[in-house]
Design a protein around this motif. Structure first.
Motif, PDB file in Angstrom:
ATOM      1  N   GLY A  99      94.753 129.732 124.480  1.00 25.27           N
ATOM      2  CA  GLY A  99      95.671 128.719 124.963  1.00 25.27           C
ATOM      3  C   GLY A  99      97.093 128.879 124.462  1.00 25.27           C
ATOM      4  O   GLY A  99      97.916 127.964 124.617  1.00 25.27           O
ATOM      5  N   VAL A 100      97.429 130.050 123.876  1.00 27.58           N
ATOM      6  CA  VAL A 100      98.760 130.223 123.281  1.00 27.58           C
ATOM      7  C   VAL A 100      99.643 131.172 124.085  1.00 27.58           C
ATOM      8  O   VAL A 100     100.794 131.409 123.697  1.00 27.58           O
ATOM      9  N   LEU A 101      99.140 131.692 125.201  1.00 28.99           N
ATOM     10  CA  LEU A 101      99.935 132.665 125.955  1.00 28.99           C
ATOM     11  C   LEU A 101     101.269 132.094 126.440  1.00 28.99           C
ATOM     12  O   LEU A 101     102.292 132.792 126.367  1.00 28.99           O
ATOM     13  N   PRO A 102     101.327 130.840 126.912  1.00 33.09           N
ATOM     14  CA  PRO A 102     102.638 130.311 127.312  1.00 33.09           C
ATOM     15  C   PRO A 102     103.667 130.341 126.181  1.00 33.09           C
ATOM     16  O   PRO A 102     104.842 130.657 126.401  1.00 33.09           O
ATOM     17  N   ARG A 103     103.244 130.019 124.978  1.00 37.74           N
ATOM     18  CA  ARG A 103     104.179 130.063 123.844  1.00 37.74           C
ATOM     19  C   ARG A 103     104.611 131.491 123.541  1.00 37.74           C
ATOM     20  O   ARG A 103     105.773 131.749 123.198  1.00 37.74           O
ATOM     21  N   ILE A 104     103.672 132.438 123.654  1.00 39.31           N
ATOM     22  CA  ILE A 104     104.007 133.842 123.410  1.00 39.31           C
ATOM     23  C   ILE A 104     105.015 134.328 124.442  1.00 39.31           C
ATOM     24  O   ILE A 104     106.016 134.981 124.105  1.00 39.31           O
ATOM     25  N   GLU A 105     104.772 133.991 125.699  1.00 40.10           N
ATOM     26  CA  GLU A 105     105.697 134.416 126.750  1.00 40.10           C
ATOM     27  C   GLU A 105     107.068 133.756 126.588  1.00 40.10           C
ATOM     28  O   GLU A 105     108.102 134.374 126.877  1.00 40.10           O
ATOM     29  N   ILE A 157     102.704 131.596 115.900  1.00 42.27           N
ATOM     30  CA  ILE A 157     101.997 131.015 117.049  1.00 42.27           C
ATOM     31  C   ILE A 157     100.492 131.030 116.805  1.00 42.27           C
ATOM     32  O   ILE A 157      99.798 130.025 117.056  1.00 42.27           O
ATOM     33  N   TYR A 158      99.967 132.149 116.321  1.00 41.27           N
ATOM     34  CA  TYR A 158      98.529 132.216 116.034  1.00 41.27           C
ATOM     35  C   TYR A 158      98.149 131.259 114.896  1.00 41.27           C
ATOM     36  O   TYR A 158      97.083 130.633 114.925  1.00 41.27           O
ATOM     37  N   TYR A 159      99.010 131.132 113.910  1.00 45.16           N
ATOM     38  CA  TYR A 159      98.759 130.203 112.804  1.00 45.16           C
ATOM     39  C   TYR A 159      98.674 128.768 113.305  1.00 45.16           C
ATOM     40  O   TYR A 159      97.762 128.015 112.951  1.00 45.16           O
ATOM     41  N   ASP A 160      99.611 128.382 114.155  1.00 40.25           N
ATOM     42  CA  ASP A 160      99.628 127.019 114.671  1.00 40.25           C
ATOM     43  C   ASP A 160      98.391 126.690 115.502  1.00 40.25           C
ATOM     44  O   ASP A 160      97.985 125.521 115.594  1.00 40.25           O
ATOM     45  N   ALA A 161      97.774 127.708 116.105  1.00 43.67           N
ATOM     46  CA  ALA A 161      96.654 127.470 117.021  1.00 43.67           C
ATOM     47  C   ALA A 161      95.459 126.821 116.335  1.00 43.67           C
ATOM     48  O   ALA A 161      94.682 126.114 116.985  1.00 43.67           O
TER      49      ALA A 161
END
Length: 427
Positions: A63-69, A115-119
């Motif tokens: 669910g983190v792809l939008p933040r990565i992009e 981003i991965y940490y926040d997930a």
């Protein structure tokens, strides 16, 4: 009825592999602690890393792809200056990466780690400013600062110079395979106003470049150079590392001289050998390794970030499938990752030869190859790259299994897990 205790797993390292592993372990019902030597998430500047299709799809499941992009560097153009030539070559970098992988995102490493940490930060115990000093066969772990604790399993996700690997397996020198090059990154003011462009100077045995990400506010200069032998330089000896860069790139171009002038004023600096780790097995007893700690294919050239994301996902999935039984899960994890690891090693050797040419013909080939791919329509460009490069064949052939969360823990802690509806995922 007695409730079964969730297995306790200690992960060392809060870079990329550690937080991804922690996310998936919590979704599968494990209790996770992550210990990180740094006092907080690292925000030292870092450098751009690539996520290719398998890692992009795993990120999408999280669910983190939008933040990565949203935090992608946006670098889509490349200007190559072959050393000794007055005519630069311009290329469409988006097409070059698109030819190598159907899905690709470039992002700064520190942004990706955050981003991965926040997930899963609310579901994972993070301990910053501490480090493991000893691991006993029965799972007792000693720390520099905290009191000893007992865990069912320990995972080293602490990078190329892994502390866990040193404590459990042996000195790093036993497993290192130097592939003949070094890599440096320097944070500098974006004096050239680079926006979405990678500027490269390429010569025989050395490549220097600079890029600016749209949200960075500054720029990154990168340096890759060849060396027949490993140089006398400890990976913490920053002064010596800067001397080596100045010597390797002296007189290349006025742009490069200007970048080197900023070495003593840079707020962030990274330097290391481009080294592969070659271990017969990266598991021993209750301990295993993931990402660069166990099978680094080579920083900057081997797709190590994508490999780390895939490895973390597979390890968590196999532990869930084996219900925490490491004697079943660790061999399955190694078996499933073996082909990816071997492929990444071969890809890294090929990429290093291309990115740091060994001859004037290689310099010409790098520039003209990028221009040719840019000029071709998308489909022929992809066909050409996949026919001619190992990396493209690797990134588009990796297959990763789907690991639906246990029915009893549907949605996982916090309800953010994937829904398990996807079929087998190819990358």
């Amino acid at each position: 009825m007695e409730t079964r205790r969730a297995p306790r797993i200690l992960v060392s390292g809060a870079g990329v592999a550690g937080p991804v592993l922690a996310y998936w372990l919590t979704r599968h019902g494990f209790s996770v602690t992550v210990v990180e030597h740094a006092p907080a998430l690292r925000r030292s500047g870092g450098h751009a890393v690539d996520l290719f299709r398998p890692a992009v799809e795993i990120s999408e499941k999280m669910g983190v792809l939008p933040r990565i992009e949203e935090r992608a560097t946006g670098t889509n153009r490349m200007t190559v200056h072959p050393e000794g030539s007055r005519r630069p070559v311009r290329a469409d970098l988006a097409k070059v990466f698109g030819a190598a992988s159907d899905r690709h995102v470039e992002i700064m490493r520190d942004d990706l780690s955050a981003i991965y940490y926040d997930a899963a930060r609310d579901d994972v115990e993070y301990v910053f400013g501490d480090s493991i000093t000893a691991i006993s066969p029965d799972g007792e772990v000693r720390f520099e600062n905290a009191a000893p604790r007992r865990f069912d399993l320990v995972v080293g996700a602490d990078g190329l110079h892994s502390n866990v690997r040193r404590l459990v397996f042996d000195d790093e020198s036993r497993f290192r395979s130097f592939i003949g090059a070094y890599f440096g990154v320097v944070s500098l003011p974006n004096a050239s106003g680079l926006d979405g462009e990678l500027l490269l100077h390429v010569g025989v045995g050395r490549t220097a470049g600079m890029y600016g990400a749209r949200h960075l506010g500054d720029a990154r200069a990168l340096f890759l150079f060849r060396s027949e032998h490993e140089l006398d330089c400890h990976h913490h000896d920053v002064r010596r590392q800067k001397e080596l860069l100045r010597g390797a790139f002296a007189g290349m171009h006025t742009d490069v001289d200007r970048w080197l002038d900023g070495l003593d004023r840079t707020p962030a600096f990274y330097f290391d050998s481009i080294t592969q780790l070659r271990m017969d097995s990266w598991s021993l007893g209750r301990v295993t390794l993931v990402g660069d700690a166990g099978y680094c294919p080579g920083p900057a050239v081997g797709g190590s970030t994508s490999l780390a994301v895939v490895g973390a996902y597979v390890l968590a999935g196999e532990l869930a499938r084996a219900r925490g039984d490491h004697e079943r899960a660790f061999p399955a994890y190694e078996r499933l990752m073996a082909e990816h690891v071997h492929g990444s090693r071969a890809s890294a050797l090929s990429a290093a030869k291309t990115l740091i040419p060994t001859s004037r013909l290689g310099v010409w080939g790098l520039a003209q190859g990028a221009r040719l791919i840019s000029a071709l329509p998308a489909a022929p460009g992809r066909a050409l790259v996949r026919l001619g490069t190992r990396s493209a064949r690797l990134y588009n052939s990796v297959t990763v299994e789907d690991y639906p969360p246990p029915a009893a823990a549907s949605g996982g802690p916090g309800g953010r897990a994937g829904d398990g509806r996807d079929g087998p995922m190819s990358g």
